[in-house]
Each structure stands twice: as structure tokens, then as C-alpha cells.
Design an enzyme around this catalytic site. Structure first.
Site, PDB file in Angstrom:
ATOM      1  N   SER A 169      35.053  44.323 -17.817  1.00 10.83           N
ATOM      2  CA  SER A 169      33.633  44.171 -17.441  1.00 10.83           C
ATOM      3  C   SER A 169      33.265  44.418 -16.169  1.00 10.83           C
ATOM      4  O   SER A 169      33.797  45.594 -16.228  1.00 10.83           O
ATOM      5  CB  SER A 169      34.945  42.698 -16.258  1.00 10.83           C
ATOM      6  OG  SER A 169      34.149  42.234 -14.948  1.00 10.83           O
TER       7      SER A 169
ATOM      8  N   TYR B 213      41.762  41.752  -9.733  1.00 18.50           N
ATOM      9  CA  TYR B 213      41.815  42.396 -11.223  1.00 18.50           C
ATOM     10  C   TYR B 213      40.506  43.170 -12.165  1.00 18.50           C
ATOM     11  O   TYR B 213      41.154  43.922 -12.769  1.00 18.50           O
ATOM     12  CB  TYR B 213      40.409  41.089 -11.276  1.00 18.50           C
ATOM     13  CG  TYR B 213      39.823  40.304 -12.502  1.00 18.50           C
ATOM     14  CD1 TYR B 213      40.344  40.275 -14.121  1.00 18.50           C
ATOM     15  CD2 TYR B 213      38.025  40.381 -12.435  1.00 18.50           C
ATOM     16  CE1 TYR B 213      39.108  39.868 -15.316  1.00 18.50           C
ATOM     17  CE2 TYR B 213      37.650  40.166 -13.936  1.00 18.50           C
ATOM     18  CZ  TYR B 213      37.952  39.993 -15.010  1.00 18.50           C
ATOM     19  OH  TYR B 213      36.888  39.766 -15.848  1.00 18.50           O
TER      20      TYR B 213
END
Length: 252
Positions: A137, A150
Site C-alpha cells: 500500500s 496499518y
């Protein structure tokens, strides 16, 4: 006649994983779909088979090392591994974040990727032309407020990809990292906010055309199907409306 190359996709029950399975199957791979939700991957395997391609489903929790090792015994040779299983939980600041959420994100995104990659690397090497894809990501490249857990997990996954590439250079295995920015799928934000659809919708409010699961799957399929000597080390893909993790153009 050469055997049909096999591609394993983790987290294939929905979103980017399911879209990737469809596209790799259409590109000529026999896709093996793994996820915890057996009913979802079995339905997807049936859909892909009905479309004239090859697919099988295997229920698997990537954080269960014993189960992963058992799964890996089915493969003597493997062309592609797409490490897609992962996800986010919560959007609390570091000061008040739930350690259990952080632990779960690390276990799924980092340890899960480690488990499957370690278990299948011998089969990927034995193929003589293997590819490991790690779906990280843009969170693995830069930070944003409310994303500490995250971001930490995705940074770990990013470093795993970089390190693996260094360590296995010279073997017949490529390591590709795809780092998407804002992707609107049916579950990612809803899962992050524990089913709160209103909070999930606000993530994308006013954003003109976030990425879709098919957009990212198309990127993965393109990277995997490059000539064997071409390695896409890191590919960052964002919607045009997003300049960074913290700079997004919204129309309202």
C-alpha cells in the site's frame, strides 16, 4: 504440451484478490483461490470455471502456519504467488489505538505474507520462472494521521519485499511489490470501521473516481505477465484525484 502455470492468490474472497483471480485466469493461469471464507472462494472458482478457465478453491487462514505448510505440500512447482491477504482495523491515533488491532494487522499483513511466501518459495524456485507479488500500500511508503497501526504493518510488508528481493537475487524468482493508494472496494473501509457504512463512505466522499479492484488487478496482471527478465520492483498506483496519502482532491 506444457502444463498450465499455476497462480496462488491469498485473500481471494473479495475485492482486489477476487479481481486478480479473474484476470490471471483469463491470462491463462490455473488459479488457486485461498481465503478464510470457503463459500465465497468456491463461488468464485465456479464462476471462473464456467467462464472457461481453470480455478480451484482452498480455505486457508494465512496466519495459521501449520495450515499454510500443509497447503504448500500440494505444489511441486508454482508460477505465481499473489500475497493479497491483509487489511486495516480502526483509525485511532497512536495515543489511543488498540494494541490488539495493531497485533492483528501485523499478523495478517506481515506474518501472513511471510508464512505463505516461505512455504511456497521452494515451489516457485522449482518452476524455473517464479513470481512473488506482494500487495502492500502507499501506507507502506509514507504515514498519515490515524493510520499508525496499518501504516506500521504495511511498512513491514514493504521491507519484507525489499529484503526478499535482495536475498534471492540470482534465483529464477522475481519479487514484485504493488502499492495502491485509494481503492474503493466493497469491504476494505467497512471492515476498517467495523461495519459502520457511514464512516466508510466518508473515506471516498467527493473523490472523483477512486481506484477500483479491477484497476489494481489489471496492474498486477500486467506486472506478472512481463517477460521473465523484467522485474517491476515497486509500482505505486493512485487515482488521479490523490496526490499523496494526505492530499486528496474532493469536489465537495
Amino acid at each position: 504440451m506444457a502444463a498450465t502455470p499455476i497462480a496462488v492468490i491469498t485473500g481471494a474472497s473479495s475485492g482486489i484478490g477476487a479481481a486478480t483471480a479473474r484476470q490471471l485466469a483469463a491470462s491463462g493461469y490455473r488459479v488457486v483461490l485461498t481465503a478464510r471464507r470457503k463459500d465465497r472462494i468456491e463461488a468464485l472458482a465456479a464462476e471462473i470455471t464456467e467462464a472457461g478457465h481453470q480455478a480451484t478453491a482452498y480455505a486457508l487462514d494465512v496466519t495459521d502456519r501449520a495450515a499454510v505448510d500443509e497447503f504448500a505440500t500440494a505444489f511441486r512447482s508454482l508460477a505465481v504467488l499473489v500475497n493479497n491477504a491483509g487489511g486495516a482495523l480502526g483509525a485511532d491515533p497512536v495515543a489511543t489505538g488498540d494494541p490488539q488491532d495493531w497485533r492483528q494487522m501485523y499478523e495478517t499483513n506481515v506474518i501472513g505474507t511471510l508464512n505463505v511466501t516461505q512455504a511456497l518459495l521452494p515451489a516457485l524456485t522449482a518452476s524455473g520462472d517464479g513470481t512473488v507479488v506482494i500487495l502492500s500500500s502507499t501506507a507502506g511508503l509514507s504515514t498519515y494521521e490515524g493510520g499508525g497501526g496499518y501504516v506500521a504493518a504495511k511498512h513491514g510488508e514493504h521491507v519484507l519485499a525489499e529484503t526478499l528481493r535482495l536475498e534471492i537475487v540470482g534465483t529464477p524468482v522475481r519479487v514484485i511489490e504493488i502499492a495502491p493508494g485509494m481503492v474503493r472496494t466493497e469491504e476494505f473501509a467497512t471492515t476498517r470501521f467495523r461495519g459502520d457504512k457511514e464512516k466508510a463512505a466518508k473515506v471516498y466522499a467527493g473523490v472523483d473516481a477512486p481506484l477500483t479492484a479491477d484497476d489494481v488487478a489489471d496492474t498486477i496482471n500486467w506486472a506478472v505477465t512481463r517477460p521473465s527478465h523484467v522485474n517491476i520492483d515497486l509500482l505505486v498506483v493512485r487515482p488521479r484525484a490523490q496526490a499523496s496519502n494526505s492530499k486528496v482532491h474532493r469536489t465537495s
